[in-house]
Motif scaffolding. Structure first.
Motif, PDB file in Angstrom:
ATOM      1  N   ALA A 261       0.834  -1.210   0.000  1.00 36.41           N
ATOM      2  CA  ALA A 261       0.000   0.000   0.000  1.00 36.41           C
ATOM      3  C   ALA A 261       0.866   1.257   0.000  1.00 36.41           C
ATOM      4  CB  ALA A 261      -0.936   0.001   1.209  1.00 36.41           C
ATOM      5  N   SER A 262       1.939   1.243   0.789  1.00 35.55           N
ATOM      6  CA  SER A 262       2.856   2.388   0.821  1.00 35.55           C
ATOM      7  C   SER A 262       3.580   2.542  -0.509  1.00 35.55           C
ATOM      8  CB  SER A 262       3.881   2.219   1.939  1.00 35.55           C
ATOM      9  OG  SER A 262       3.257   2.187   3.194  1.00 35.55           O
ATOM     10  N   GLU A 263       3.937   1.422  -1.132  1.00 32.63           N
ATOM     11  CA  GLU A 263       4.585   1.466  -2.443  1.00 32.63           C
ATOM     12  C   GLU A 263       3.653   2.090  -3.484  1.00 32.63           C
ATOM     13  OE1 GLU A 263       6.131  -2.324  -3.714  1.00 32.63           O
ATOM     14  OE2 GLU A 263       7.161  -2.631  -1.811  1.00 32.63           O
ATOM     15  N   GLU A 264       2.395   1.680  -3.469  1.00 34.27           N
ATOM     16  CA  GLU A 264       1.411   2.232  -4.408  1.00 34.27           C
ATOM     17  C   GLU A 264       1.217   3.729  -4.178  1.00 34.27           C
ATOM     18  OE1 GLU A 264      -2.190  -0.067  -4.312  1.00 34.27           O
ATOM     19  OE2 GLU A 264      -1.133  -1.908  -4.854  1.00 34.27           O
ATOM     20  N   ALA A 265       1.203   4.145  -2.915  1.00 40.13           N
ATOM     21  CA  ALA A 265       1.056   5.568  -2.607  1.00 40.13           C
ATOM     22  C   ALA A 265       2.239   6.360  -3.167  1.00 40.13           C
ATOM     23  CB  ALA A 265       0.933   5.783  -1.104  1.00 40.13           C
ATOM     24  N   LEU A 266       3.448   5.829  -3.008  1.00 34.56           N
ATOM     25  CA  LEU A 266       4.627   6.507  -3.551  1.00 34.56           C
ATOM     26  C   LEU A 266       4.596   6.526  -5.071  1.00 34.56           C
ATOM     27  CD1 LEU A 266       7.618   5.421  -1.266  1.00 34.56           C
ATOM     28  CD2 LEU A 266       6.534   7.665  -1.438  1.00 34.56           C
ATOM     29  N   GLN A 267       4.153   5.427  -5.677  1.00 31.33           N
ATOM     30  CA  GLN A 267       4.051   5.403  -7.138  1.00 31.33           C
ATOM     31  C   GLN A 267       3.087   6.481  -7.632  1.00 31.33           C
ATOM     32  OE1 GLN A 267       3.107   1.223  -7.715  1.00 31.33           O
ATOM     33  NE2 GLN A 267       5.139   0.880  -8.611  1.00 31.33           N
ATOM     34  N   ASN A 268       2.003   6.680  -6.926  1.00 36.28           N
ATOM     35  CA  ASN A 268       1.041   7.725  -7.299  1.00 36.28           C
ATOM     36  C   ASN A 268       1.652   9.117  -7.173  1.00 36.28           C
ATOM     37  OD1 ASN A 268      -0.950   5.887  -7.968  1.00 36.28           O
ATOM     38  ND2 ASN A 268      -1.818   5.877  -5.917  1.00 36.28           N
TER      39      ASN A 268
END
Length: 102
Positions: free
Chosen positions: A37-44
């Motif tokens: 979830a944190s990875e996806e947030a950073l990707q966004n």
């Protein structure tokens, strides 16, 4: 663990997305992604910054904590964190407050 890195478009400087939710020039206080979830947030964040023409070459990279410091696992990223390997008086490593990550 991962952090978000890129090159600032205006000057090409290597930057990381920081814990204070801004692009920073040193990896020391980069925002850590410890789960998907944190990875996806950073990707966004990276996609938005790319679309706004703030940065290019946005990438999540693998890091580890060594003695409480963020250290990239790949040699390429360690070099990007320090500066060019041809001379210690160039890049981030030439700054008076620089502490090597490896």
């Amino acid at each position: 663990m991962k952090v978000l890195t890129a090159n600032r478009l205006i000057d090409g400087e290597v930057v990381w997305y920081g814990a204070a939710e801004a692009w920073i020039e040193t990896i020391d206080t980069a925002r850590l992604a410890r789960d998907k979830a944190s990875e996806e947030a950073l990707q966004n964040v990276g996609k938005a910054a790319l679309a706004a023409n703030l940065v290019v070459d946005v990438e999540l990279i693998d890091v580890e904590l060594v003695g409480g410091r963020i250290v990239p696992t790949r040699l390429r990223e360690r070099i990007r964190a320090a500066g060019p390997t041809n001379h210690l008086h160039h890049g981030k490593q030439a700054r008076p407050d620089f502490v090597p990550v490896a």
